[in-house]
Design a protein around this motif. Structure first.
Motif, mmCIF file in Angstrom:
data_model
loop_
_atom_site.group_PDB
_atom_site.id
_atom_site.type_symbol
_atom_site.label_atom_id
_atom_site.label_comp_id
_atom_site.label_asym_id
_atom_site.label_seq_id
_atom_site.Cartn_x
_atom_site.Cartn_y
_atom_site.Cartn_z
ATOM 1 N N TYR A 1 0.834 -1.202 0.000
ATOM 2 C CA TYR A 1 0.000 0.000 0.000
ATOM 3 C C TYR A 1 0.869 1.252 0.000
ATOM 4 N N LEU A 2 1.932 1.231 0.796
ATOM 5 C CA LEU A 2 2.813 2.408 0.843
ATOM 6 C C LEU A 2 3.466 2.649 -0.515
ATOM 7 N N SER A 3 3.654 1.577 -1.251
ATOM 8 C CA SER A 3 4.298 1.707 -2.549
ATOM 9 C C SER A 3 3.360 2.297 -3.601
ATOM 10 N N ARG A 4 2.114 1.830 -3.610
ATOM 11 C CA ARG A 4 1.205 2.225 -4.697
ATOM 12 C C ARG A 4 0.076 3.116 -4.225
ATOM 13 N N LEU A 5 -0.054 3.265 -2.909
ATOM 14 C CA LEU A 5 -1.187 3.978 -2.316
ATOM 15 C C LEU A 5 -2.506 3.303 -2.678
ATOM 16 N N ARG A 6 -2.433 2.041 -2.885
ATOM 17 C CA ARG A 6 -3.644 1.236 -3.018
ATOM 18 C C ARG A 6 -3.278 -0.223 -2.781
ATOM 19 N N SER A 7 -4.285 -0.960 -2.422
ATOM 20 C CA SER A 7 -4.066 -2.369 -2.129
ATOM 21 C C SER A 7 -3.863 -3.153 -3.417
ATOM 22 N N HIS A 8 -3.163 -4.267 -3.326
ATOM 23 C CA HIS A 8 -3.016 -5.101 -4.527
ATOM 24 C C HIS A 8 -4.225 -6.016 -4.687
ATOM 25 N N ARG A 9 -5.133 -6.029 -3.685
ATOM 26 C CA ARG A 9 -6.254 -6.963 -3.848
ATOM 27 C C ARG A 9 -7.639 -6.349 -3.823
ATOM 28 N N GLN B 1 -10.800 -0.423 -3.418
ATOM 29 C CA GLN B 1 -11.069 0.662 -2.468
ATOM 30 C C GLN B 1 -10.256 0.492 -1.183
ATOM 31 N N ASP B 2 -10.189 1.578 -0.426
ATOM 32 C CA ASP B 2 -9.421 1.556 0.822
ATOM 33 C C ASP B 2 -10.214 1.014 2.006
ATOM 34 N N LEU B 3 -11.534 1.112 1.937
ATOM 35 C CA LEU B 3 -12.343 0.815 3.127
ATOM 36 C C LEU B 3 -12.028 -0.539 3.784
ATOM 37 N N PRO B 4 -11.887 -1.629 3.027
ATOM 38 C CA PRO B 4 -11.608 -2.918 3.683
ATOM 39 C C PRO B 4 -10.273 -2.953 4.434
ATOM 40 N N LEU B 5 -9.421 -1.951 4.174
ATOM 41 C CA LEU B 5 -8.108 -1.941 4.836
ATOM 42 C C LEU B 5 -8.212 -1.457 6.279
ATOM 43 N N VAL B 6 -9.289 -0.733 6.555
ATOM 44 C CA VAL B 6 -9.474 -0.206 7.908
ATOM 45 C C VAL B 6 -10.155 -1.287 8.740
ATOM 46 N N ARG B 7 -9.581 -1.554 9.894
ATOM 47 C CA ARG B 7 -10.117 -2.601 10.764
ATOM 48 C C ARG B 7 -11.606 -2.370 10.993
ATOM 49 N N ALA B 8 -12.368 -3.440 10.898
ATOM 50 C CA ALA B 8 -13.825 -3.320 10.987
ATOM 51 C C ALA B 8 -14.219 -2.537 12.237
ATOM 52 N N GLY B 9 -15.086 -1.550 12.065
ATOM 53 C CA GLY B 9 -15.583 -0.773 13.192
ATOM 54 C C GLY B 9 -14.702 0.411 13.569
ATOM 55 N N ARG B 10 -13.529 0.533 12.944
ATOM 56 C CA ARG B 10 -12.637 1.658 13.265
ATOM 57 C C ARG B 10 -12.740 2.745 12.197
ATOM 58 N N VAL C 1 8.719 4.027 -1.149
ATOM 59 C CA VAL C 1 8.812 2.616 -0.761
ATOM 60 C C VAL C 1 8.573 1.734 -1.991
ATOM 61 N N PRO C 2 9.464 1.780 -2.966
ATOM 62 C CA PRO C 2 9.210 0.989 -4.163
ATOM 63 C C PRO C 2 9.127 -0.502 -3.825
ATOM 64 N N CYS C 3 8.106 -1.113 -4.313
ATOM 65 C CA CYS C 3 7.844 -2.498 -3.931
ATOM 66 C C CYS C 3 7.049 -3.154 -5.047
ATOM 67 N N VAL C 4 7.407 -4.360 -5.389
ATOM 68 C CA VAL C 4 6.644 -5.112 -6.383
ATOM 69 C C VAL C 4 6.010 -6.293 -5.665
ATOM 70 N N VAL C 5 4.701 -6.399 -5.779
ATOM 71 C CA VAL C 5 3.967 -7.460 -5.086
ATOM 72 C C VAL C 5 3.515 -8.510 -6.103
ATOM 73 N N PHE C 6 3.847 -9.751 -5.848
ATOM 74 C CA PHE C 6 3.305 -10.866 -6.626
ATOM 75 C C PHE C 6 2.287 -11.559 -5.738
ATOM 76 N N ALA C 7 1.112 -11.765 -6.262
ATOM 77 C CA ALA C 7 0.075 -12.361 -5.426
ATOM 78 C C ALA C 7 -0.849 -13.183 -6.305
ATOM 79 N N PRO C 8 -1.633 -14.064 -5.700
ATOM 80 C CA PRO C 8 -2.547 -14.893 -6.505
ATOM 81 C C PRO C 8 -3.447 -14.056 -7.420
ATOM 82 N N GLU C 9 -3.753 -12.823 -6.981
ATOM 83 C CA GLU C 9 -4.603 -11.945 -7.794
ATOM 84 C C GLU C 9 -3.975 -11.648 -9.153
ATOM 85 N N ASP C 10 -2.642 -11.801 -9.238
ATOM 86 C CA ASP C 10 -1.971 -11.479 -10.497
ATOM 87 C C ASP C 10 -2.408 -12.366 -11.649
ATOM 88 N N LEU C 11 -2.980 -13.490 -11.341
ATOM 89 C CA LEU C 11 -3.490 -14.355 -12.395
ATOM 90 C C LEU C 11 -4.505 -13.582 -13.252
#
Ligand SMILES: Nc1ncnc2c1ncn2[C@@H]1O[C@H](COP(=O)(O)OP(=O)(O)OP(=O)(O)O)[C@@H](O)[C@H]1O
Ligand SMILES: [Mg+2]
Length: 381
Positions: A45-53, A56-65, A111-121
């Motif tokens: 997230y710090l690298s791209r300012l968005r999640s790789h999965r 939106q940002d909302l799911p990143l915030v702990r539920a109820g916070r 924070v340059p970062c490359v993420v490989f994840a199952p979503e990449d399929l």
């Protein structure tokens, strides 16, 4: 580049978690659902300012916070900075560098970062939007100026679409003259993006093929070329993206394309062509990867795309201290032994590699490094 400390507050499943990290390879092992992906997602997230999965940002915030905070101390050679983003469940995010408030966009590139994840399929099997996002993220990672280009292009598109919609609803409003201005504004914003993407693909292409064949380097497999090329309903073939006047000429091509579709666009109330509709065509040998490639081949191609991006980011700066961090989230499970070994060999070159696995035995032996059993350092989600 490497991160020595990661701090999470109300990020996903983590209420409060501080983690010290080392250079080299670290593997996080824990059962499904323990929070492995959440951890590496925070760095991504710090690298791209968005999640790789998630888009939106909302799911990143702990539920109820109300907000989540991700903070990382990042080292580049002898220097280090602390980059921090506050992700708001509602309202605008905030950012700090070394505790001083900055515009959120200033975090990009720190924070340059490359993420490989199952979503990449999805890069191979999914919709064009996934490939555009991948390309655009890489554009921004290589040159943060493109964050502005993307915003401008999106804004021009939305304004033009709004005008097309009102022209459809009120054909006699006399607004059609205004459309000329918006055609031009849209074409200018879109052309910068299209040329950026086409140049990027030219740079990526040899690395994609190299990694695809590198991962599959098995004597029994027929050598087939992996091809990635820009695909659009607008014909850009007359414009060489490397030319100095490529953007200006692309503006003309886009204007011509939208003017010729004017009646249809008014009828639909929508801009029908442009970078928002473009795609990256992927081929293995003579056949499109989507719909033809096997699961393992698709996965290898997705990895090759990400590895190619990593290569470019590395070679751009040429300085060993600027190497992007590599994240491999659950990637080994999908690969055969040969591919696991070859991937391990490639990624071991990074200054910092963070790996997650539910089952430690999937990690190839070649990847020597630290293994962190998350069940010992953080409670279950
Ligand atoms: N916003 C949130 N608030 C609270 N919990 C969340 C939030 N988002 C995700 N979680 C929880 O985080 C947990 C861990 O997710 P994560 O994807 O990191 O697991 P994982 O260890 O990578 O598992 P796997 O091995 O299956 O990939 C999930 O159980 C999920 O319910
Ligand atoms: Mg996971």
């Amino acid at each position: 580049m490497w991160v020595s400390r990661l701090a999470l507050r109300d990020f996903r499943s983590y209420e409060s978690f501080d983690l010290d990290l080392e250079r080299g390879v670290t593997t996080f092992v824990a059962p499904n659902g323990w929070g492995k992906t959440n951890l590496v997602e925070a760095i991504g997230y710090l690298s791209r300012l968005r999640s790789h999965r998630v888009p939106q940002d909302l799911p990143l915030v702990r539920a109820g916070r109300e907000q989540a905070i991700v903070s990382a101390r990042v080292h580049r050679g002898e220097r280090h900075v602390t980059a921090e983003v506050t992700i708001k469940a509602k309202g605008a995010n905030r950012a700090r560098i070394n505790r001083s408030g900055v515009r959120v966009r200033e975090i990009l590139g720190l924070v340059p970062c490359v993420v490989f994840a199952p979503e990449d399929l999805g890069l191979v099997k999914g919709d064009p939007g996934e490939r555009r996002d991948w390309l655009d993220s890489l554009l921004v990672a290589r040159n943060p100026r493109f964050a502005g280009v993307l915003v401008d292009s999106d804004k021009a598109l939305r304004q033009r679409n709004a005008l097309l919609k009102s022209l459809k609803a009120h054909p006699d409003s006399g607004l059609e003259g205004t459309l000329d201005i918006w055609d031009r504004a849209f074409a200018e914003a879109a052309a910068a993006l299209v040329v950026g993407r086409r140049r990027l693909l030219t740079d990526l292409a040899p690395h994609i093929d190299e990694h695809f064949s590198g991962l599959a380097a098995d004597a029994r497999e027929v050598r087939r070329e992996a091809v990635a090329r820009y695909s659009s309903r607008i014909d850009y073939s007359a414009v060489d993206p490397e030319d100095d006047d490529a953007v200006a000429r692309t503006v003309d091509v886009i204007v011509e394309a939208i003017v010729s579709r004017r009646a249809k666009e008014i009828d639909r109330g929508l801009t029908l062509v442009g970078p928002q509709r473009d795609d990256v065509e992927l081929l293995i040998g003579q056949t499109p990867a989507k719909g033809y490639a096997s699961h393992g081949e698709s996965w290898s191609l997705a990895l090759a795309l990400q590895l190619a991006g990593w290569n470019l980011l590395r070679s751009d700066s040429g300085h060993p201290d600027d190497q992007p961090i590599l994240v491999l989230d659950d990637v080994f499970a999908e690969l055969d032994t040969g591919r696991r070994r070859r991937l391990a060999h490639i990624v071991a070159q990074a200054e910092q590699v963070l790996i997650t696995a539910a089952v430690g035995s999937e990690i190839p032996q070649e990847l020597v490094g630290r293994t962190v059993d998350l069940t010992e350092v953080s409670p279950a989600a």
